[in-house]
Design a protein around this motif. Structure first.
Motif, PDB file in Angstrom:
ATOM      1  N   GLN A  54       4.258  10.358 -17.512  1.00  0.00           N
ATOM      2  CA  GLN A  54       4.155   9.537 -16.306  1.00  0.00           C
ATOM      3  C   GLN A  54       5.376   8.636 -16.156  1.00  0.00           C
ATOM      4  O   GLN A  54       5.917   8.481 -15.051  1.00  0.00           O
ATOM      5  CB  GLN A  54       2.881   8.696 -16.340  1.00  0.00           C
ATOM      6  CG  GLN A  54       2.666   7.857 -15.083  1.00  0.00           C
ATOM      7  CD  GLN A  54       1.452   6.959 -15.189  1.00  0.00           C
ATOM      8  OE1 GLN A  54       1.250   6.284 -16.195  1.00  0.00           O
ATOM      9  NE2 GLN A  54       0.621   6.968 -14.157  1.00  0.00           N
ATOM     10  N   LEU A  69       2.548   1.745  -3.502  1.00  0.00           N
ATOM     11  CA  LEU A  69       1.578   2.256  -4.468  1.00  0.00           C
ATOM     12  C   LEU A  69       1.323   3.743  -4.245  1.00  0.00           C
ATOM     13  O   LEU A  69       1.157   4.516  -5.195  1.00  0.00           O
ATOM     14  CB  LEU A  69       0.266   1.476  -4.356  1.00  0.00           C
ATOM     15  CG  LEU A  69       0.247   0.083  -4.990  1.00  0.00           C
ATOM     16  CD1 LEU A  69      -0.961  -0.716  -4.507  1.00  0.00           C
ATOM     17  CD2 LEU A  69       0.224   0.193  -6.519  1.00  0.00           C
ATOM     18  N   ARG A  70       1.308   4.153  -2.988  1.00  0.00           N
ATOM     19  CA  ARG A  70       1.055   5.558  -2.651  1.00  0.00           C
ATOM     20  C   ARG A  70       2.241   6.446  -3.008  1.00  0.00           C
ATOM     21  O   ARG A  70       2.064   7.539  -3.560  1.00  0.00           O
ATOM     22  CB  ARG A  70       0.763   5.658  -1.150  1.00  0.00           C
ATOM     23  CG  ARG A  70       0.503   7.072  -0.635  1.00  0.00           C
ATOM     24  CD  ARG A  70       0.585   7.092   0.873  1.00  0.00           C
ATOM     25  NE  ARG A  70       1.950   6.818   1.346  1.00  0.00           N
ATOM     26  CZ  ARG A  70       2.229   6.185   2.484  1.00  0.00           C
ATOM     27  NH1 ARG A  70       1.263   5.727   3.263  1.00  0.00           N
ATOM     28  NH2 ARG A  70       3.501   5.999   2.832  1.00  0.00           N
ATOM     29  N   ASP A  71       3.459   5.975  -2.728  1.00  0.00           N
ATOM     30  CA  ASP A  71       4.641   6.833  -2.826  1.00  0.00           C
ATOM     31  C   ASP A  71       5.383   6.708  -4.150  1.00  0.00           C
ATOM     32  O   ASP A  71       6.253   7.533  -4.443  1.00  0.00           O
ATOM     33  CB  ASP A  71       5.616   6.506  -1.681  1.00  0.00           C
ATOM     34  CG  ASP A  71       5.031   6.813  -0.316  1.00  0.00           C
ATOM     35  OD1 ASP A  71       4.066   7.592  -0.241  1.00  0.00           O
ATOM     36  OD2 ASP A  71       5.550   6.265   0.680  1.00  0.00           O
ATOM     37  N   THR A  94       6.025  -3.927 -10.685  1.00  0.00           N
ATOM     38  CA  THR A  94       6.997  -2.866 -10.893  1.00  0.00           C
ATOM     39  C   THR A  94       8.045  -3.312 -11.898  1.00  0.00           C
ATOM     40  O   THR A  94       8.083  -4.478 -12.306  1.00  0.00           O
ATOM     41  CB  THR A  94       7.681  -2.487  -9.556  1.00  0.00           C
ATOM     42  OG1 THR A  94       8.446  -1.293  -9.716  1.00  0.00           O
ATOM     43  CG2 THR A  94       8.590  -3.607  -9.062  1.00  0.00           C
ATOM     44  N   ALA A 132       7.988   8.979 -13.016  1.00  0.00           N
ATOM     45  CA  ALA A 132       8.026   7.829 -12.111  1.00  0.00           C
ATOM     46  C   ALA A 132       9.427   7.251 -11.999  1.00  0.00           C
ATOM     47  O   ALA A 132       9.881   6.905 -10.905  1.00  0.00           O
ATOM     48  CB  ALA A 132       7.055   6.751 -12.592  1.00  0.00           C
ATOM     49  N   THR A 171       2.623  -0.113  -9.811  1.00  0.00           N
ATOM     50  CA  THR A 171       1.276   0.068 -10.367  1.00  0.00           C
ATOM     51  C   THR A 171       0.358  -1.090  -9.969  1.00  0.00           C
ATOM     52  O   THR A 171       0.807  -2.227  -9.823  1.00  0.00           O
ATOM     53  CB  THR A 171       1.342   0.157 -11.904  1.00  0.00           C
ATOM     54  OG1 THR A 171       1.993  -1.017 -12.418  1.00  0.00           O
ATOM     55  CG2 THR A 171       2.119   1.388 -12.341  1.00  0.00           C
ATOM     56  N   PRO A 172      -0.942  -0.803  -9.817  1.00  0.00           N
ATOM     57  CA  PRO A 172      -1.886  -1.875  -9.473  1.00  0.00           C
ATOM     58  C   PRO A 172      -1.936  -2.939 -10.568  1.00  0.00           C
ATOM     59  O   PRO A 172      -1.775  -2.644 -11.758  1.00  0.00           O
ATOM     60  CB  PRO A 172      -3.228  -1.139  -9.359  1.00  0.00           C
ATOM     61  CG  PRO A 172      -2.878   0.297  -9.166  1.00  0.00           C
ATOM     62  CD  PRO A 172      -1.593   0.510  -9.910  1.00  0.00           C
ATOM     63  N   PRO A 176       3.863   6.217  -7.540  1.00  0.00           N
ATOM     64  CA  PRO A 176       2.882   6.045  -8.617  1.00  0.00           C
ATOM     65  C   PRO A 176       3.559   6.024  -9.977  1.00  0.00           C
ATOM     66  O   PRO A 176       4.464   6.804 -10.260  1.00  0.00           O
ATOM     67  CB  PRO A 176       1.979   7.280  -8.457  1.00  0.00           C
ATOM     68  CG  PRO A 176       2.832   8.298  -7.769  1.00  0.00           C
ATOM     69  CD  PRO A 176       3.711   7.507  -6.840  1.00  0.00           C
ATOM     70  N   GLY A 177       3.129   5.099 -10.813  1.00  0.00           N
ATOM     71  CA  GLY A 177       3.722   4.969 -12.146  1.00  0.00           C
ATOM     72  C   GLY A 177       4.902   4.025 -12.189  1.00  0.00           C
ATOM     73  O   GLY A 177       5.195   3.446 -13.236  1.00  0.00           O
ATOM     74  N   ALA A 207       0.067  -5.746  -7.139  1.00  0.00           N
ATOM     75  CA  ALA A 207       0.804  -4.676  -7.805  1.00  0.00           C
ATOM     76  C   ALA A 207       2.057  -5.237  -8.463  1.00  0.00           C
ATOM     77  O   ALA A 207       2.500  -6.351  -8.155  1.00  0.00           O
ATOM     78  CB  ALA A 207       1.178  -3.576  -6.808  1.00  0.00           C
ATOM     79  N   ARG A 247       0.829  -1.205   0.000  1.00  0.00           N
ATOM     80  CA  ARG A 247       0.000   0.000   0.000  1.00  0.00           C
ATOM     81  C   ARG A 247       0.869   1.262   0.000  1.00  0.00           C
ATOM     82  O   ARG A 247       0.605   2.226  -0.724  1.00  0.00           O
ATOM     83  CB  ARG A 247      -0.934  -0.011   1.211  1.00  0.00           C
ATOM     84  CG  ARG A 247      -1.896   1.164   1.264  1.00  0.00           C
ATOM     85  CD  ARG A 247      -2.969   0.962   2.316  1.00  0.00           C
ATOM     86  NE  ARG A 247      -2.411   0.820   3.649  1.00  0.00           N
ATOM     87  CZ  ARG A 247      -2.529  -0.276   4.403  1.00  0.00           C
ATOM     88  NH1 ARG A 247      -3.180  -1.331   3.941  1.00  0.00           N
ATOM     89  NH2 ARG A 247      -1.999  -0.327   5.614  1.00  0.00           N
TER      90      ARG A 247
END
Length: 530
Positions: A420, A89-91, A163, A424, A97-98, A93-94, A161, A86
């Motif tokens: 993006q 994903l918050r810190d 990456t 990212a 990713t979900p 983004p891009g 998620a 979590r």
């Protein structure tokens, strides 16, 4: 800071101790360096090969809570992993990713709808939101039309998620450097330095120049992954890790099309296997075997592993009639897993991280990609008494600072996907990347999921010393294109030679070295070649 400047800054610590010397440039070491630098500690990180060149560029690319660990009863590990997922994903983004997973359930499965549903309910509970959903057989096939329909009882979907693992490491290291950390690749720790029975530093060897430095530090961090036991042997410590190899196949997306990640069970042994969309390809994995080859030899997939994964793909997607020539590339990573002493089933070994303080050597190893920050915080708390700055640890701080106004403004006019991507992966360096791009370099390299300007930026600013640094980790061209992207080498040649001042002889040597590595570590096993 340029490489020569970082090496010169490291020389000053032959006399004046660092607060922390981190050995190992994967995600574990990068996380420790970032959190220590955030506190204002004087930190240097060295990596014997290239940043993220070990397990941290060869993972399954998943930032996940570990659903199968929940099935093994490791509730604490799953709770921690979901919490860290979590935060990532918050810190990030891009970059993180979900990713929605679809888990087909068949009538013959040992774990049916109810058992899997209970596990997913706990998964969602830890995440603080419901993502699971049951789908009837027709709905499963509508989402995955190439899936085998025989015996299908339905399926669960849930959220995880993913990456680009190598770029994640590089982004964390870039943040650490902005906070004052020194980071150097291709610098090996030849041996530990002990005084009065405690580790006080390490003798470092710079690969390119051959120069050696005896660097002092209040704390030496062993974040070398599967090599952690080798460094611990300097202290006479007994081995604690069990190296396990996980291998993967990359397919052209049109040959194995998946709109979301699919998890299924191997027909041979019931182990979970997945197929997921990644960087414009479909990634299939993974194996889980004892790795008995020398750790200093880069791993490659075996014919038996290749056969195992092809069996899984053909059983799950029988109508696609997948063949070896459909595989674009392969890769294998060796996981540093804690050895329980039970050598029967590698998949049952714990994935919790190991944190040990042995005579001044702080070892951090054995964890998951997802929990790198949690393990870094826990490790640094162990040595707060020796480094006063670490009393300012911020366990709840944002992992990365948001890009500044200059970077946001510089990328404003770009197409949304490129904007993006750059923000990212490069953060505030995006403005520099765009300012230095030559005309036409913002166009995408066909099928490589990156643009030419990213390669120029990597060559100038990301400590590229070898061709594989550029093509396997700064970009993923070596995995995403057949033959490691060898067809691009003539086009790349003037850019690389101009930027790195390589002679024709050096270029030829690097190309030979790169092609040999691609064939041995990322190609199809000889037994499966046409």
């Amino acid at each position: 800071m340029k490489r020569a400047e970082a090496w010169a800054a490291l020389r000053t610590h032959e006399r004046e101790p660092l607060d922390l010397l981190v050995i190992g440039g994967g995600i574990a070491g990068a996380g420790v360096a970032l959190e220590a630098a955030r506190c204002g500690a004087r930190v240097a990180l060295v990596e014997a090969r290239d940043f993220a060149s070990g397990t941290s560029s060869k993972s399954s690319k998943l930032v996940h809570g570990g659903l199968r660990y929940l099935a093994q009863g490791r509730i604490g590990l799953t709770r921690e992993s979901v919490r860290e997922r979590r935060a990532l994903l918050r810190d990030m983004p891009g970059l993180v990713t979900p990713l929605r997973f679809l888990l087909p359930v068949r009538q013959s499965d040992r774990k049916g709808r109810r058992i899997l549903g209970v596990g997913l309910a706990m998964y969602d509970f830890f995440a603080g939101r419901r993502t699971r959903q049951w789908h009837a057989p027709d709905a499963v096939l509508a989402q995955a039309p190439h899936l085998a329909a025989e015996g299908l009882a339905g399926g669960w979907s849930y959220l995880d998620a993913q990456t680009d693992d190598a770029r994640l490491v590089l982004r964390v290291l870039a943040e650490a450097r902005q906070l004052g950390a020194l980071t150097l690749n291709h610098v090996a720790a030849e041996r530990l330095i002990e005084t009065d029975g405690r580790v006080r530093g390490a003798l470092l060897h710079e690969d390119a120049s051959g120069e050696r430095l005896a660097v002092q530090a209040r704390v030496v961090v062993n974040a070398t992954g599967v090599w952690a036991d080798q460094l611990r042997q300097d202290l006479g410590a007994r081995p604690l890790l069990r190296p396990l190899r996980g291998s993967h196949l990359l397919f052209e997306a049109w040959r194995l099309p998946v709109a979301q990640a699919l998890a299924f069970f191997h027909p041979q042994d019931g182990r979970p296997v997945f197929a997921l969309p990644w960087e414009g390809r479909t990634l299939l994995g993974t194996t889980d075997l004892d790795h008995r080859d020398p750790l200093d030899r880069e791993p490659g997939i075996t014919a038996e592993e290749f056969d195992y994964l092809m069996q899984a793909a053909r059983a799950a997607f029988p109508r696609l009639a997948l063949e070896a020539e459909d595989v674009v590339s392969t890769y294998s990573g060796v996981r540093p897993v804690l050895d329980s002493g039970d050598h029967r089933d590698p998949s049952k070994e714990a994935r919790e991280h190991l944190i040990l303080d042995e005579r001044g050597l702080l070892t951090v190893s054995g964890g998951k990609l997802t929990t790198f920050r949690a393990s870094a915080i826990q490790a640094l708390r162990r040595v707060q008494s020796r480094v006063p700055a670490l009393r300012r640890l911020q366990a709840d701080a944002a992992l990365l600072r948001a890009p500044g106004i200059a970077s946001v403004h510089a990328t404003h006019a770009l197409p949304a996907p490129l904007r993006q991507r750059l923000l990212a992966r490069y953060g505030d360096a995006s403005a520099t990347l765009l300012a230095e791009a030559a005309p036409g370099e913002l166009r995408e390299i066909p099928h490589a999921e990156c643009c030419w300007a990213e390669l120029r930026h990597a060559l100038r600013h990301e400590a590229v010393l070898h061709l594989d640094d550029l093509l396997l980790r700064r970009s993923r061209i070596g995995l995403l294109l057949r033959d490691g992207g060898a067809a691009l080498l003539p086009v790349l040649r003037p850019l690389v030679q101009e930027t790195l001042a390589w002679s024709d002889e050096r270029w030829d040597d690097e190309c030979h070295r790169y092609r040999e590595r691609v064939l041995r570590c990322h190609g199809i096993p000889r037994e499966w070649r046409p």
